[in-house]
Design a protein around this motif. Sequence first.
Motif, PDB file in Angstrom:
ATOM      1  N   VAL A 174       1.063  -1.421  -0.048  1.00 32.02           N
ATOM      2  CA  VAL A 174      -0.144   0.019  -0.053  1.00 32.02           C
ATOM      3  C   VAL A 174       0.591   1.860   0.320  1.00 32.02           C
ATOM      4  CG1 VAL A 174      -2.148   1.236   1.369  1.00 32.02           C
ATOM      5  CG2 VAL A 174      -1.705  -1.769   1.186  1.00 32.02           C
ATOM      6  N   TYR A 175       1.026   2.270  -1.291  1.00 31.38           N
ATOM      7  CA  TYR A 175       2.357   3.211  -1.074  1.00 31.38           C
ATOM      8  C   TYR A 175       0.662   4.205  -0.404  1.00 31.38           C
ATOM      9  CZ  TYR A 175       3.996   0.709  -4.614  1.00 31.38           C
ATOM     10  OH  TYR A 175       4.647   0.288  -5.676  1.00 31.38           O
ATOM     11  N   VAL A 176       1.203   5.213   0.672  1.00 34.58           N
ATOM     12  CA  VAL A 176       0.403   6.483   1.080  1.00 34.58           C
ATOM     13  C   VAL A 176       1.648   6.972   0.974  1.00 34.58           C
ATOM     14  CG1 VAL A 176      -1.090   4.218   2.501  1.00 34.58           C
ATOM     15  CG2 VAL A 176       1.628   5.389   3.449  1.00 34.58           C
ATOM     16  N   HIS A 204      -6.124  10.965   3.822  1.00 33.99           N
ATOM     17  CA  HIS A 204      -6.963  10.431   2.255  1.00 33.99           C
ATOM     18  C   HIS A 204      -6.846   9.354   2.692  1.00 33.99           C
ATOM     19  CE1 HIS A 204      -7.811  10.188  -1.842  1.00 33.99           C
ATOM     20  NE2 HIS A 204      -6.764   9.148  -2.531  1.00 33.99           N
ATOM     21  N   ALA A 205      -5.414   8.333   2.671  1.00 35.62           N
ATOM     22  CA  ALA A 205      -5.464   6.833   2.992  1.00 35.62           C
ATOM     23  C   ALA A 205      -6.642   5.844   3.840  1.00 35.62           C
ATOM     24  CB  ALA A 205      -4.335   6.302   2.840  1.00 35.62           C
ATOM     25  N   LEU A 206      -6.115   6.464   5.197  1.00 34.70           N
ATOM     26  CA  LEU A 206      -7.347   5.880   6.275  1.00 34.70           C
ATOM     27  C   LEU A 206      -8.350   5.115   5.671  1.00 34.70           C
ATOM     28  CD1 LEU A 206      -6.538   5.088   8.716  1.00 34.70           C
ATOM     29  CD2 LEU A 206      -7.644   7.205   9.451  1.00 34.70           C
ATOM     30  N   VAL A 241       4.047   1.503   2.603  1.00 37.49           N
ATOM     31  CA  VAL A 241       5.232   1.905   2.203  1.00 37.49           C
ATOM     32  C   VAL A 241       4.755   3.931   2.191  1.00 37.49           C
ATOM     33  CG1 VAL A 241       6.500   2.412   0.312  1.00 37.49           C
ATOM     34  CG2 VAL A 241       5.634   0.465   0.241  1.00 37.49           C
ATOM     35  N   ALA A 242       5.744   4.448   2.321  1.00 40.56           N
ATOM     36  CA  ALA A 242       5.977   5.716   2.926  1.00 40.56           C
ATOM     37  C   ALA A 242       6.264   6.609   1.872  1.00 40.56           C
ATOM     38  CB  ALA A 242       5.945   6.113   4.320  1.00 40.56           C
ATOM     39  N   CYS A 243       5.522   7.596   1.209  1.00 42.50           N
ATOM     40  CA  CYS A 243       5.626   7.897  -0.274  1.00 42.50           C
ATOM     41  C   CYS A 243       5.939   9.444   0.057  1.00 42.50           C
ATOM     42  CB  CYS A 243       5.504   8.024  -1.517  1.00 42.50           C
ATOM     43  SG  CYS A 243       5.081   6.544  -2.201  1.00 42.50           S
ATOM     44  N   ASP A 253      -2.783   2.066  -4.368  1.00 39.25           N
ATOM     45  CA  ASP A 253      -2.345   2.708  -4.526  1.00 39.25           C
ATOM     46  C   ASP A 253      -3.413   3.871  -3.356  1.00 39.25           C
ATOM     47  OD1 ASP A 253      -0.878   5.161  -4.971  1.00 39.25           O
ATOM     48  OD2 ASP A 253      -0.901   5.517  -7.159  1.00 39.25           O
ATOM     49  N   ALA A 254      -2.802   3.729  -2.397  1.00 38.17           N
ATOM     50  CA  ALA A 254      -3.735   5.187  -1.850  1.00 38.17           C
ATOM     51  C   ALA A 254      -3.288   6.827  -1.351  1.00 38.17           C
ATOM     52  CB  ALA A 254      -3.644   4.572  -0.040  1.00 38.17           C
TER      53      ALA A 254
END
Length: 147
Positions: A8-10, A15-17, A37-39, A111-112
Amino acid sequence: MNRTTFIVYVDDASHALPLLTSLATSFEATNPRWLLVACAPRITHRASKWASHRSRENWRNQWADKLFAQLAPSLQRPEAQADVTQLLARQPLPELLAELQQTYGQVQVVDARRPKREEPAPQRWGPSGLIAGIGSLLAWTLGEAIA
């Protein structure tokens, strides 16, 4: 039993929660493995000129820790046996994805990240520019009429 692995890209917790909460409840029976995965947002060129590499890395790590603290509890439910791994992307995502696929095999990618807004093309005359132009024209016309 095969575990489902989700990457999971965050980049934004608010927004992602909702998406992560929904996914966690949908897949809690399958005992999923979550790779968060923190972007991190890009640091502007101007800011990067004044900050050392070490300070930029410290900022990214603190940013990621804060993001994970907000998101990980939604995936780690007491009734579920979910495994949550937290990663900070330090390389382009396609390269990171290839590495994670080699390590974990078949994965599902979510992709979050918050969608990027496209900036509108600069407009020469927007509403405020038009009003300012008309005001200038009226002031000039009145000045000519009085003189």
